[in-house]
Enzyme design. Structure first.
Site, PDB file in Angstrom:
ATOM      1  N   MET B  30     -33.634 -36.021  17.738  1.00 47.35           N
ATOM      2  CA  MET B  30     -34.498 -36.952  16.993  1.00 47.35           C
ATOM      3  C   MET B  30     -33.695 -37.576  15.848  1.00 47.35           C
ATOM      4  SD  MET B  30     -38.334 -35.509  17.223  1.00 47.35           S
ATOM      5  CE  MET B  30     -38.280 -34.423  15.799  1.00 47.35           C
ATOM      6  N   LEU B  33     -28.860 -36.282  12.130  1.00 49.55           N
ATOM      7  CA  LEU B  33     -27.942 -35.315  12.748  1.00 49.55           C
ATOM      8  C   LEU B  33     -27.242 -34.436  11.718  1.00 49.55           C
ATOM      9  CD1 LEU B  33     -26.354 -37.670  15.417  1.00 49.55           C
ATOM     10  CD2 LEU B  33     -28.378 -36.213  15.613  1.00 49.55           C
ATOM     11  N   GLY B  36     -25.379 -28.759  13.573  1.00 50.16           N
ATOM     12  CA  GLY B  36     -25.967 -28.166  14.772  1.00 50.16           C
ATOM     13  C   GLY B  36     -25.936 -29.152  15.939  1.00 50.16           C
ATOM     14  N   HIS B  37     -26.425 -30.374  15.688  1.00 50.73           N
ATOM     15  CA  HIS B  37     -26.376 -31.404  16.738  1.00 50.73           C
ATOM     16  C   HIS B  37     -24.939 -31.672  17.180  1.00 50.73           C
ATOM     17  CE1 HIS B  37     -30.124 -32.659  14.440  1.00 50.73           C
ATOM     18  NE2 HIS B  37     -30.598 -32.558  15.667  1.00 50.73           N
ATOM     19  N   GLN B 148     -30.503 -23.256  20.175  1.00 54.37           N
ATOM     20  CA  GLN B 148     -31.416 -22.115  20.264  1.00 54.37           C
ATOM     21  C   GLN B 148     -32.313 -21.973  19.041  1.00 54.37           C
ATOM     22  OE1 GLN B 148     -28.722 -18.816  21.512  1.00 54.37           O
ATOM     23  NE2 GLN B 148     -30.186 -18.624  23.204  1.00 54.37           N
ATOM     24  N   MET B 184     -29.351 -24.640  10.256  1.00 50.25           N
ATOM     25  CA  MET B 184     -29.308 -26.095  10.077  1.00 50.25           C
ATOM     26  C   MET B 184     -30.552 -26.720  10.686  1.00 50.25           C
ATOM     27  SD  MET B 184     -25.823 -27.476   9.488  1.00 50.25           S
ATOM     28  CE  MET B 184     -24.379 -26.527   8.967  1.00 50.25           C
ATOM     29  N   SER B 185     -31.121 -27.689   9.979  1.00 52.71           N
ATOM     30  CA  SER B 185     -32.315 -28.389  10.438  1.00 52.71           C
ATOM     31  C   SER B 185     -32.387 -29.738   9.747  1.00 52.71           C
ATOM     32  CB  SER B 185     -33.569 -27.587  10.101  1.00 52.71           C
ATOM     33  OG  SER B 185     -34.731 -28.392  10.251  1.00 52.71           O
ATOM     34  N   SER B 186     -32.826 -30.735  10.486  1.00 51.87           N
ATOM     35  CA  SER B 186     -33.012 -32.054   9.861  1.00 51.87           C
ATOM     36  C   SER B 186     -34.032 -31.960   8.741  1.00 51.87           C
ATOM     37  CB  SER B 186     -33.495 -33.062  10.904  1.00 51.87           C
ATOM     38  OG  SER B 186     -32.571 -33.131  11.971  1.00 51.87           O
TER      39      SER B 186
END
EC number: 6.3.2.1
Lengths: 277, 277
Positions: B30, B33, B36-37, B148, B184-186
């Site tokens: 989405m 980035l 992680g991406h 994951q 990690m997360s947006s």
């Protein structure tokens, strides 16, 4: 003619053919083949290099109490007919191959599935969209050939393919009829001699409606009244309607894209038929 | 790096590449980035000849009141990161391309979608399975790479691909963490400085659970109690559980395939994290 009952082998054959630039037409069937199915095979052969037919009596599109267990399965005869017609491969999976333990993802059909058959057979189209989506993933065909007798099914599949971006061309094919007008159907073989006479009222009702339209009639309710009158010998009329041919929503007056659709029971047999008006 | 916003052009590029025996790995995102991406892009490049990333903030997986409108969309920066990482193509469709007027077919997710996120976000996974199925039809990838961190999403997609026979290999990839442990997360960019400190309690709770397991603890309720205690500074804990890693059903005692999963709110931000035990 090759026959496959395993998914991996079926897919590998298709990929091998496509790697040699052969196009594939798929004809999904539930077997008990008649001239209608065979016309789809001929159409597929004329438009694509290769024709893959599938024979699978799909349990998820039958409800409790419908004719799943007695649905005709004349496999040897079906294979012989496909061979004669020049089909290149046949996919014959078992229930366990298509719906192994733990299976649980369904394709929820588009809104065009809700009226008519959707009212009479609430789970039916979910079974259809799910199995057709699976077949399209297993057999990466360039085009898929469906008879217009299952008119609403054709619309449901067209909308599914459009909505989920499935890379296959859906090719609608003309209804094939017996000489006396009865639309070909695997279920016709359930009919007794006298039931078969009654069953002719479906195609006759559609012809009468078309004659009225040619005479200038454009009121849906008048056309429906005429069809119901013609169907009076049936044991139950599930519907006999004139609707928009794209949305399958009711219309008051005919326009350029209208279709008359009938579902009726004759004895224990449920028959459908339709005609573009 | 090629960019595509139309379905036909994206598909044609893939087919052209595959006709020259190039394998394709897809990384659906989405946008917004992070490392992680980018680790997924690297993994795709290592396993396939070409990597296609997709950036689409999918409206059907957000419920009313969730963060669809404020979800970060730093497009130029995302494209620069993908270019640096060596992605070969990016698919950037608009909402109207993915969900044109009349859209109405959804993929109903498998039962593994029902607990946990399925309870907190009832329509979420239907949006996920539908958009991922669409992407798999548009981009006929050989393999698809998913992080994951969205552990349940990964299972849902694995089951969908298995059930609907989608010809793509699903490759699960390790969670990438900040130095201090935060997954990690947006959505991490929503966090204030003090919220970010509180957010560390998720990864800390998972480490504590893992330490208890190493010390011989195998009772799920004890592990869950420890995690809840560690999460006390969060504004709401949606769940902090130990479940079977395949079915996501509760377990009383740990076995070889158990996972600890947490969803919690810190301020207005909902965070998830997990750890295989």
């Amino acid at each position: 003619m090759k026959t496959f009952s395993e998914i991996a082998a079926m897919r590998a054959w298709c990929r091998d053919q496509q790697s040699r630039a052969q196009t594939i037409g798929i004809v999904p069937t539930m077997g008990a083949l008649h001239e209608g199915h065979l016309s789809l095979v001929r159409r597929a052969k004329s438009q694509c290099d290769l024709c893959v037919a599938t024979i699978f009596v799909n349990p998820t599109q039958f409800a409790e109490g419908e004719d799943l267990s007695r649905y005709p399965r004349p496999l040897e005869q079906d294979l012989e007919l496909l061979r004669e017609e020049g089909a290149d491969a046949v996919f014959l999976p078992t229930d366990a191959v298509m719906y192994p333990d733990g299976f649980g993802t369904y394709v929820n059909p588009p809104p065009v599935s809700l009226p008519l058959e959707g009212q009479s057979r609430p789970e039916h189209f979910r079974g259809v969209t799910t199995v057709v989506m699976k077949l399209f993933q297993i057999i990466p065909a360039n085009a898929a050939f469906f008879g217009q007798k299952d008119f609403q099914q054709l619309r449901v599949i067209e909308h599914m393919v459009r909505d989920l971006n499935v890379p296959v061309e859906i090719v609608p094919c003309e209804i094939v009829r017996e000489k006396d007008g009865l639309a070909m159907s695997s279920r016709n073989r359930y009919l007794s001699e006298s039931e078969r006479v009654t069953a002719l009222s479906l195609s006759r009702a559609l012809v009468k409606a078309a004659e009225l339209v040619q005479g200038g009639e454009d009121r849906a309710d008048e056309l429906e009244r005429t069809m119901y009158a013609e169907l009076s010998a049936c044991d139950k009329v599930d519907y006999a309607v004139v609707v928009d041919a794209n949305s399958l929503q009711p219309v008051r007056r005919l326009d350029q894209s209208s279709v008359a659709l009938i579902a009726a029971r004759v004895g224990n047999t449920r028959l459908i038929d339709n005609r573009i008006l």
